[in-house]
Structure formats: structure tokens, C-alpha cells
Design a protein around this motif. Structure first.
Motif, PDB file in Angstrom:
ATOM      1  N   PRO A  46       0.792  -1.214   0.091  1.00 13.31           N
ATOM      2  CA  PRO A  46       0.110  -0.159  -0.026  1.00 13.31           C
ATOM      3  C   PRO A  46       0.608   1.166  -0.134  1.00 13.31           C
ATOM      4  N   ALA A  47       2.096   1.250   0.004  1.00 11.07           N
ATOM      5  CA  ALA A  47       3.097   2.375   0.080  1.00 11.07           C
ATOM      6  C   ALA A  47       2.812   3.380  -1.067  1.00 11.07           C
ATOM      7  N   VAL A  48       2.766   2.837  -2.169  1.00 12.92           N
ATOM      8  CA  VAL A  48       2.429   3.645  -3.316  1.00 12.92           C
ATOM      9  C   VAL A  48       1.154   4.438  -3.380  1.00 12.92           C
ATOM     10  N   PHE A  49       0.247   4.195  -2.610  1.00 15.33           N
ATOM     11  CA  PHE A  49      -0.956   5.154  -2.483  1.00 15.33           C
ATOM     12  C   PHE A  49      -0.589   6.432  -1.574  1.00 15.33           C
ATOM     13  N   GLN A  50       0.417   6.297  -0.587  1.00 16.92           N
ATOM     14  CA  GLN A  50       0.850   7.330   0.173  1.00 16.92           C
ATOM     15  C   GLN A  50       1.731   8.386  -0.660  1.00 16.92           C
ATOM     16  N   LYS A  51       2.244   8.259  -1.997  1.00 15.15           N
ATOM     17  CA  LYS A  51       2.641   9.058  -2.687  1.00 15.15           C
ATOM     18  C   LYS A  51       1.982  10.156  -3.306  1.00 15.15           C
ATOM     19  N   ASN A  52       2.370  11.288  -3.257  1.00 17.35           N
ATOM     20  CA  ASN A  52       1.539  12.593  -3.717  1.00 17.35           C
ATOM     21  C   ASN A  52       1.912  13.068  -5.201  1.00 17.35           C
ATOM     22  N   GLY A  53       2.902  12.371  -5.934  1.00 19.64           N
ATOM     23  CA  GLY A  53       3.430  12.784  -7.117  1.00 19.64           C
ATOM     24  C   GLY A  53       2.567  12.386  -8.351  1.00 19.64           C
ATOM     25  N   GLN A  54       2.944  13.023  -9.395  1.00 22.16           N
ATOM     26  CA  GLN A  54       1.916  12.733 -10.679  1.00 22.16           C
ATOM     27  C   GLN A  54       2.734  11.260 -11.054  1.00 22.16           C
ATOM     28  N   PRO A  55       1.769  10.474 -11.459  1.00 20.64           N
ATOM     29  CA  PRO A  55       2.614   9.263 -11.784  1.00 20.64           C
ATOM     30  C   PRO A  55       3.120   9.532 -13.513  1.00 20.64           C
ATOM     31  N   GLN A  56       4.232   8.837 -13.945  1.00 19.72           N
ATOM     32  CA  GLN A  56       4.675   8.938 -15.034  1.00 19.72           C
ATOM     33  C   GLN A  56       4.297   7.523 -15.623  1.00 19.72           C
ATOM     34  N   ILE A  57       3.377   7.426 -16.863  1.00 20.56           N
ATOM     35  CA  ILE A  57       2.796   6.229 -17.466  1.00 20.56           C
ATOM     36  C   ILE A  57       3.529   6.112 -18.891  1.00 20.56           C
ATOM     37  N   ASP A  58       4.046   4.812 -19.267  1.00 25.38           N
ATOM     38  CA  ASP A  58       4.777   4.455 -20.218  1.00 25.38           C
ATOM     39  C   ASP A  58       3.652   3.335 -20.975  1.00 25.38           C
ATOM     40  N   VAL A  59       3.119   3.642 -22.249  1.00 23.76           N
ATOM     41  CA  VAL A  59       2.353   2.509 -22.725  1.00 23.76           C
ATOM     42  C   VAL A  59       2.891   2.098 -23.959  1.00 23.76           C
ATOM     43  N   GLN A  60       2.884   0.738 -24.340  1.00 24.75           N
ATOM     44  CA  GLN A  60       3.585  -0.112 -25.412  1.00 24.75           C
ATOM     45  C   GLN A  60       2.527  -0.820 -26.052  1.00 24.75           C
ATOM     46  N   PHE A  61       2.195  -0.880 -27.477  1.00 29.91           N
ATOM     47  CA  PHE A  61       1.544  -1.478 -28.166  1.00 29.91           C
ATOM     48  C   PHE A  61       2.275  -2.668 -29.172  1.00 29.91           C
ATOM     49  N   ASN A  62       1.615  -3.766 -29.351  1.00 30.83           N
ATOM     50  CA  ASN A  62       1.954  -4.365 -30.476  1.00 30.83           C
ATOM     51  C   ASN A  62       0.746  -5.144 -31.196  1.00 30.83           C
ATOM     52  N   ILE A  63       0.753  -5.445 -32.331  1.00 27.58           N
ATOM     53  CA  ILE A  63      -0.251  -6.168 -33.092  1.00 27.58           C
ATOM     54  C   ILE A  63       0.305  -7.567 -33.560  1.00 27.58           C
ATOM     55  N   GLY A  64      -0.199  -8.622 -33.494  1.00 30.95           N
ATOM     56  CA  GLY A  64       0.003  -9.830 -33.820  1.00 30.95           C
ATOM     57  C   GLY A  64      -1.301 -10.222 -34.791  1.00 30.95           C
ATOM     58  N   ALA A  65      -0.924 -11.030 -35.731  1.00 34.59           N
ATOM     59  CA  ALA A  65      -2.048 -11.548 -36.486  1.00 34.59           C
ATOM     60  C   ALA A  65      -1.560 -12.976 -37.081  1.00 34.59           C
TER      61      ALA A  65
END
Length: 175
Positions: A46-65
Motif C-alpha cells: 500500500p506504500a504507493v498510495f501514500q505518494k503524492n507525485g504525478q504518475p509517469q505512464i509508459d504505454v506500449q502496443f504490439n499487434i499480432g495476426a
């Protein structure tokens, strides 16, 4: 069968009354959509819920067929998202959202553009909701991804790989 004034019959009708032109028209159907794999990690709770900073979010996509049957293709939209707050991992989510697409009478040169541009566009809103719900259920604000222009990404990648869309006859419509 009624004849036209010039005596020519312009339509071709099959014995059962079905139009042969309609039978030979290209067709793509979504047969099924499903979560193939979903993983959510909240390693510093639960420690992360005590943080007040703005989260940095990294999103990656991949497509397979891949083809899984006669005229049936599976397209997998893989989305990986990682959020960090003050250098600590808040959450990791890994989603593989898939769809089965039935293709009939689609020219071979159009299959690849459909699988890598149009099919992911169809799947994305559903995958986006699954991802947002998983993040919300993990105790964070829902991660609402912006829409993605899969057609533009496909064309960019095709150009980088030297795949000539005009020479192949591929006609990718704008979303």
C-alpha cells in the motif's frame, strides 16, 4: 425473369435466387472478441498510495495476426502499461485482447492491411475498457488511452519496411 427493354439481362442470379455478385463480394466479419491474457501487478501497495507525485505512464502496443482456419484470422492487440510515482512502480498491466475475424473473397493483398490496421481499430475500444477497468480495480484512477490511428501506424511501418501499398493494390480507408 423480366427482360429489360434492350433485351439484355444485366443481373446474374443463382438458382436459389441469391445474387452471385453478392456471394463473391469481399466480406469481413468479427466472429468473436476475448481477453486472451490479462495481468495486473500492484507491487508496491500500500506504500504507493501514500505518494503524492504525478504518475509517469509508459504505454506500449504490439499487434499480432495469424490465420487459425480457412478464412479465419486471429488478431491480438497487446497493450503494456507501466506507471511510476517518484521512481517507484505504481502498477504494471499487460493485456492481450484478441478477435477472430472471418474473411471471405478478400484479395490476398488486402488481408495484411486489414489485419494490422482495420482489425486493431475495431478491437481497440473494447481493449481500452478492459485496461481502464483493471487499473481502476487495482485502486488507481482508470487509465483512459487516447484513440490510436492504426491505419497511419500501419502505413508508416509499411513504408519503413519497403512495403509499397500502391503496388500491392492495398486500399486502406481512413478511420
Amino acid at each position: 425473369m423480366a427482360e429489360q427493354e434492350n433485351g439484355a439481362n444485366t443481373g446474374s442470379t443463382a438458382p436459389n435466387g441469391a445474387d452471385t455478385a453478392a456471394e463473391n463480394a469481399p466480406m469481413a466479419n468479427v466472429l468473436s472478441q476475448y481477453v486472451k491474457d490479462l495481468s495486473f501487478e500492484n507491487p508496491n501497495a500500500p506504500a504507493v498510495f501514500q505518494k503524492n507525485g504525478q504518475p509517469q505512464i509508459d504505454v506500449q502496443f504490439n499487434i499480432g495476426a495469424n490465420q487459425v482456419g480457412d478464412g479465419v484470422h486471429e488478431v491480438i492487440l497487446k497493450i503494456e502499461a507501466k506507471a511510476t510515482v517518484e521512481g517507484q512502480t505504481a502498477f504494471l498491466v499487460d493485456l492481450s485482447y484478441a478477435g477472430l475475424f472471418g474473411l471471405r473473397n478478400v484479395p490476398e493483398e488486402h488481408v495484411r492491411p486489414f489485419m494490422l490496421a482495420e482489425a486493431p481499430r475495431i478491437l481497440f475500444p473494447f481493449a481500452r475498457r478492459v485496461l481502464a477497468d483493471a487499473v481502476r480495480d487495482g485502486g488507481f484512477a482508470p487509465l483512459m488511452l487516447e484513440p490510436i490511428d492504426f491505419n497511419a501506424l500501419f502505413q508508416q511501418q509499411a513504408q519503413e519496411q519497403g512495403f509499397n501499398l500502391q503496388a500491392s493494390g492495398a486500399d486502406i480507408g481512413q478511420a
